[in-house]
Each structure stands twice: as C-alpha cells, then as structure tokens.
Write a protein that holds these residues in place. Structure first.
Motif, mmCIF file in Angstrom:
data_model
loop_
_atom_site.group_PDB
_atom_site.id
_atom_site.type_symbol
_atom_site.label_atom_id
_atom_site.label_comp_id
_atom_site.label_asym_id
_atom_site.label_seq_id
_atom_site.Cartn_x
_atom_site.Cartn_y
_atom_site.Cartn_z
ATOM 1 N N PRO A 18 -3.174 -11.567 5.799
ATOM 2 C CA PRO A 18 -3.955 -12.815 5.680
ATOM 3 C C PRO A 18 -5.463 -12.532 5.609
ATOM 4 N N LEU A 19 -5.874 -11.380 6.160
ATOM 5 C CA LEU A 19 -7.306 -11.037 6.093
ATOM 6 C C LEU A 19 -7.747 -10.786 4.650
ATOM 7 N N ASP A 20 -6.818 -10.286 3.811
ATOM 8 C CA ASP A 20 -7.146 -10.095 2.383
ATOM 9 C C ASP A 20 -7.403 -11.452 1.737
ATOM 10 N N SER A 21 -6.670 -12.457 2.203
ATOM 11 C CA SER A 21 -6.834 -13.801 1.666
ATOM 12 C C SER A 21 -8.217 -14.356 2.042
ATOM 13 N N VAL B 149 -5.861 -20.974 -0.458
ATOM 14 C CA VAL B 149 -4.799 -21.381 0.466
ATOM 15 C C VAL B 149 -3.906 -20.169 0.727
ATOM 16 N N PHE B 150 -3.637 -19.906 2.006
ATOM 17 C CA PHE B 150 -2.721 -18.817 2.358
ATOM 18 C C PHE B 150 -1.383 -19.404 2.779
ATOM 19 N N PHE B 151 -0.293 -18.845 2.219
ATOM 20 C CA PHE B 151 1.064 -19.304 2.511
ATOM 21 C C PHE B 151 1.529 -18.610 3.795
ATOM 22 N N GLY B 152 1.392 -19.282 4.925
ATOM 23 C CA GLY B 152 1.727 -18.669 6.215
ATOM 24 C C GLY B 152 3.227 -18.657 6.455
ATOM 25 N N THR C 287 6.176 -12.585 15.116
ATOM 26 C CA THR C 287 5.574 -11.292 14.784
ATOM 27 C C THR C 287 4.338 -11.496 13.920
ATOM 28 N N THR C 288 4.446 -12.412 12.959
ATOM 29 C CA THR C 288 3.419 -12.582 11.937
ATOM 30 C C THR C 288 2.426 -13.686 12.296
ATOM 31 N N ALA C 289 2.867 -14.689 13.051
ATOM 32 C CA ALA C 289 1.991 -15.832 13.345
ATOM 33 C C ALA C 289 0.665 -15.424 14.015
ATOM 34 N N PRO C 290 0.645 -14.415 14.931
ATOM 35 C CA PRO C 290 -0.655 -14.061 15.517
ATOM 36 C C PRO C 290 -1.676 -13.601 14.471
ATOM 37 N N SER C 291 -1.198 -12.908 13.426
ATOM 38 C CA SER C 291 -2.145 -12.413 12.419
ATOM 39 C C SER C 291 -2.806 -13.577 11.676
ATOM 40 N N THR C 292 -2.042 -14.643 11.396
ATOM 41 C CA THR C 292 -2.669 -15.801 10.739
ATOM 42 C C THR C 292 -3.572 -16.531 11.731
ATOM 43 N N ALA C 293 -3.171 -16.555 13.015
ATOM 44 C CA ALA C 293 -4.026 -17.211 14.019
ATOM 45 C C ALA C 293 -5.381 -16.484 14.106
ATOM 46 N N PHE C 294 -5.336 -15.159 14.187
ATOM 47 C CA PHE C 294 -6.589 -14.392 14.251
ATOM 48 C C PHE C 294 -7.441 -14.609 12.990
ATOM 49 N N THR C 295 -6.772 -14.751 11.844
ATOM 50 C CA THR C 295 -7.502 -14.953 10.591
ATOM 51 C C THR C 295 -8.219 -16.305 10.611
ATOM 52 N N ILE C 296 -7.550 -17.327 11.127
ATOM 53 C CA ILE C 296 -8.178 -18.653 11.216
ATOM 54 C C ILE C 296 -9.343 -18.607 12.209
ATOM 55 N N LEU C 297 -9.148 -17.913 13.320
ATOM 56 C CA LEU C 297 -10.242 -17.791 14.298
ATOM 57 C C LEU C 297 -11.446 -17.087 13.666
ATOM 58 N N VAL D 241 -1.287 7.945 4.568
ATOM 59 C CA VAL D 241 -2.149 6.907 3.994
ATOM 60 C C VAL D 241 -3.086 6.330 5.052
ATOM 61 N N LYS D 242 -4.366 6.178 4.674
ATOM 62 C CA LYS D 242 -5.318 5.567 5.605
ATOM 63 C C LYS D 242 -5.578 4.133 5.169
ATOM 64 N N ARG D 243 -5.617 3.225 6.142
ATOM 65 C CA ARG D 243 -6.013 1.861 5.781
ATOM 66 C C ARG D 243 -6.655 1.147 6.959
ATOM 67 N N GLN D 244 -7.439 0.128 6.588
ATOM 68 C CA GLN D 244 -8.144 -0.613 7.630
ATOM 69 C C GLN D 244 -7.187 -1.555 8.348
ATOM 70 N N VAL D 245 -7.288 -1.622 9.674
ATOM 71 C CA VAL D 245 -6.519 -2.623 10.417
ATOM 72 C C VAL D 245 -7.425 -3.333 11.415
ATOM 73 N N ASN D 246 -6.967 -4.530 11.783
ATOM 74 C CA ASN D 246 -7.635 -5.294 12.819
ATOM 75 C C ASN D 246 -6.956 -4.941 14.150
ATOM 76 N N ILE D 247 -7.780 -4.672 15.178
ATOM 77 C CA ILE D 247 -7.188 -4.236 16.452
ATOM 78 C C ILE D 247 -7.348 -5.289 17.563
ATOM 79 N N ALA D 248 -7.558 -6.560 17.145
ATOM 80 C CA ALA D 248 -7.767 -7.636 18.137
ATOM 81 C C ALA D 248 -6.613 -7.760 19.142
ATOM 82 N N CYS D 249 -5.390 -7.440 18.701
ATOM 83 C CA CYS D 249 -4.227 -7.589 19.600
ATOM 84 C C CYS D 249 -4.195 -6.540 20.703
ATOM 85 N N ILE D 250 -4.870 -5.422 20.514
ATOM 86 C CA ILE D 250 -4.694 -4.324 21.482
ATOM 87 C C ILE D 250 -5.949 -4.014 22.299
ATOM 88 N N VAL D 251 -7.027 -4.788 22.102
ATOM 89 C CA VAL D 251 -8.227 -4.519 22.907
ATOM 90 C C VAL D 251 -8.327 -5.520 24.067
#
Lengths: 375, 92
Positions: free
Chosen positions: A127-130, A143-146, A151-161, B27-37
């Motif tokens: 979702p961050l690419d979006s 618009v991102f199709f969530g 497992t996946t919902a936190p990543s969209t939540a963080f993206t909205i934040l 493979v190297k790629r960027q990730v967000n680490i908000a869940c683990i800090v």
C-alpha cells in the motif's frame, strides 16, 4: 534461505510422518469404529503449501484435510469487484491493487479486463507504493483496493496514518479487509460441518495472538494448532492436533512460536484499531453475510475512505449458478467434485474465485492435484 | 495473500519514518518497520534482526531461539525413529 530451508528437511519430515502414522493408528484403535478424522486448514497459504508439497498424499488414509475459507480473494463477492470497476470508470481515478485481485471475475468483467479496456489500474506490491503514486500524481485521485485478513490490514492502517501525517489528500482506501475469527464462528455454528480440529492461520495470529481462538476449544470442544507455512510446520501441527485428539485434550496450541506470541503484535493491533472499526456485517462469497466480519474506516479518517469520497453502486450480485465455491469454502465439497472444475472453470478463465487465487483450493488442486485422489 | 518471507534488516535508512532495507534471499528492498519498533527496540537497534516481510512491512521479529527449539524437537523425533530402526536391525 534461513528459516525456510531448515523447515523443509526430508529427514525430519519422515520422523513426523511415522509419528503421525502411529498416532492415527492408536486413535482408530481407541475409538469403537474406524475413526475418520477431518482437519480444516483455515488459511489459503496452508492450502497452497499442502498441495505444493503433497502433504495430503503422505498422511494416513483416515486423516482428511478440509480446505477452509482463509483466502481473501476467494471470499470477495462479485458485487465488490463490480464496485471496484465502477470506481475505475472515473477518469480522475488511478486504481491500485495487489496482483491477486486482478483476475477475480465480477458480474461482467474483471479488473484485468477493465485495464485492457483503458482504465488506469496499477498493480502494487505494498500500500505504501500506492501512497507514492499519490504523491507523484497530485492532480489525480488514487484509490487503493484494501484486501486481506488481519495479516494485511495493519499495513493499510499504517499507510493511512502516514497519509494523514503527511496530509496527502488525493489518497483513499476501498476497504475490503475481513476478519478470521467471525468467519470461524460462522463455520462452527453450522451443524452440518463435522470437523475434528483446525490448523490455525500463522500470519493472522502473528498479529492477533493466540487468545482470540479460545472459544474454539471452550465452546466447540475442538483443538486448534496455530501453524507456520513450511512443510515441516504443517506436519508438526497435524502431529500436535493428533496428540490432542489421542489424549482427549482440546486446547489452543502454538506450533509457530518463532513468530507468534500469545498477545500478538501490539503496534499492528493499535494501528488497526486507530484507523478501522468493525462493519455490522460483510458479505463473503459463498458464505453469505457474516456479522462483524469486515473492517471499515473510522469516521475520523473519512477523508481517506473511498466509500465516503466517491459514489459506489454497492450492488449485490448472486454467484454464477454452476459455481460451487461456497460449498468448497465450507469444506462440504472437494474441488474436483464441482461440475465445472477443470472444464468450464480453469485458472485462465475462472468462473469462481477458488480458481482465481493460487491459494484457492480449486487453483491449488488444478495446479498440483494428484490423480490418485480421483481414483 | 497472507504470505510472508523471512529477511534480515541490513540497513536503517530513515529512523524517523521507520524505513529500513531488508535482504530477502539475495534481494534487497525497502521495508517499513513500524510494527517492530518500541521503546525497547528503537529503529537503530533493529539492525541485524530477522523479520517476516509482508506487503512492504516487517510484520514481526523472528525468534531465533524458538526456531532452534522447534528444529531440535523435530530432530529428536527423527532420531528416535532412526534409533528404533537400528535396534530392530540389531535384534535380527
């Protein structure tokens, strides 16, 4: 690869295979009739691994694996795909989605067909690419199709934040996130479904922890083992389930303790709770409406809610008459028992969603299925 | 959809935005680490950690000790069958 190769070791698999064979023999001896055990793996990731590694093939004959509804693409109702396509028709919108959703058939067309016809639909990995696309296209609405479970919902939540923190106003989410626990409750409430235990979803549990599953042993007296996704993980989980059955126990056990903790991941849960609230009900393809089973955006974040920002038809469309995905998702039918399996319905031209995603039972069976099962 | 891949954090690129680089296979790629800090694990302390990567996020840390214990148990089971086989053979 570390944490992958070690969990595919054949020597350890053989040890487990023998343990499982012995335990299942003991279970049959102890029960008066030759007990046929039905174990449901809830998660589509497990379904895929089970078919890919031929796990079912080397289990004793009296253990049957039932493939559950844990594939978010498979449970997406047609109407929501139609809604997504209606959004894509707005020239102002760039619609972004995970690749998994592209081939899901709506009532007339899929996102892939809509893209071929000229809609600006882009596949993203995160979702961050979006959000990045939103920053690069300030005159467009992104618009991102969530999609996906906990497992996946936190990543969209963080993206909205992040969008809120950076004040990005041309980004919004079309939320179709679904929750595992209400779906399991709905399944267990069905008296037709005879199950002896569950292989629980590892990555959902990495977020929500092991406590939310307590109702399964407490109310329904079934064992559940939270499992990882490598072949040894799944084998060990089945072994742990059989041990519970043999010892007349039913508990929530955790095989995947290298990643799953009792309390889950607090950062992820907090982000989800901050951004999302539970919908009163949400429609699942094949399973119908399930109460409290979907996530929508909280009013505080309405500016990032595609459903509040744009007009969405919100149609209810019945499934194709020939399609039996509903029965397959409930574990009542096997993929090859569906009338259109492998003939009218194939991964290239799927009629039902279970044939679309590689995690769907039909697609996994179509790709890796062994003929011996048919005999 | 819930698939995740293990990877190792090899660089913290932006502690403020909680961004890091993970190496997954080669493979190297960027990730967000908000869940683990958290307070105990500020971004700079995450270097070298093994994590599970899912849709561009490091979702959780992989517990090395737990992984080793699981493998040790499985080895024990495999060995016990190896031993009984040897025993049976010696009885013959």
């Amino acid at each position: 690869m570390k944490y992958v190769d070690e969990f595919r070791n054949p020597e350890k698999a053989q040890g487990l295979q023998k343990e499982i064979a012995q335990l299942s023999l003991q279970i049959s001896k102890n029960s008066h009739k030759n007990k046929h055990l039905k174990i449901m793996e809830v998660c589509g990731g497990h379904t895929h691994a089970i078919f890919k590694y031929g796990i079912e093939e080397i289990l004793p004959d009296n253990i049957e694996l039932i493939h559950g509804p844990g594939c978010p693409v498979c449970v997406m109702p047609k109407g929501r795909i139609d809604d997504a396509i209606a959004l894509c028709e707005n020239q102002q919108i760039i619609f972004t989605t995970f690749g998994d959703a592209m081939r899901v058939p709506g009532s007339k067309t899929s996102l892939l067909q809509a893209k071929a016809e000229g809609a600006d639909i882009r596949m993203v990995y995160s979702p961050l690419d979006s959000l990045k696309i939103a920053k690069e296209n300030p005159t467009k609405e992104i618009v991102f199709f969530g999609l996906g479970f906990e497992t996946t919902a936190p990543s969209t939540a963080f993206t909205i934040l992040q969008a809120a923190a950076e004040n990005i106003s041309n980004f919004s989410l079309f939320s179709n996130h679904v929750l595992v626990i209400p779906a399991l409750e709905a399944l267990l409430a069905n008296p037709d479904l005879q199950l002896d235990g569950f292989v629980g979803p590892g990555h959902v549990s990495m977020v929500i922890g092991t406590e939310p599953y307590q109702f399964i042993p407490q109310r329904y007296h079934k064992p559940i083992v939270i499992s990882g996704f490598e072949p040894l993980d799944i084998f060990q989980s089945i072994w742990m389930l059989l041990k519970q059955i043999e010892e007349n126990r039913c508990e929530v056990e955790n095989q995947y303790n290298r990643l799953v903790e009792k309390g889950g991941n607090q950062n992820a849960i907090q982000a989800m709770n901050q951004v999302f609230t539970v919908r009163e009900k949400f429609e699942w393809r094949g399973l119908g409406e399930i109460p409290n089973s979907g996530l929508k955006i909280r009013p505080e974040y309405a500016q990032f809610d595609a459903e509040a920002k744009f007009t969405i038809p919100n149609l209810k469309v019945p499934d194709h008459k020939a399609c039996q995905c509903g029965e397959i998702l409930k574990g009542v039918l096997k993929p090859w028992e569906c009338k259109v399996f492998g003939t009218a319905c194939t991964p290239e031209t799927p009629i039902g969603t279970c044939m679309v995603s590689s995690e769907g039972a039909c697609a996994a069976y179509y790709k890796y299925g062994r003929l011996s099962v048919l005999v | 959809m819930c698939l995740g891949i293990p990877g190792q954090i090899i660089e913290i690129t932006n502690p403020e935005h909680k961004l890091a680089i993970v190496k997954v296979g080669g493979v190297k790629r960027q990730v967000n680490i908000a869940c683990i800090v958290d307070e105990e694990h500020p971004p700079e302390k995450c270097l070298g950690d093994w994590v599970l990567v899912h849709v561009g996020f490091a979702m959780n840390r992989i517990n090395e000790q737990e992984a080793a214990e699981t493998l040790a148990l499985l080895q024990e089971i495999a060995n016990s069958y190896g031993d009984t086989k040897d025993l049976q053979r010696s009885n013959l």
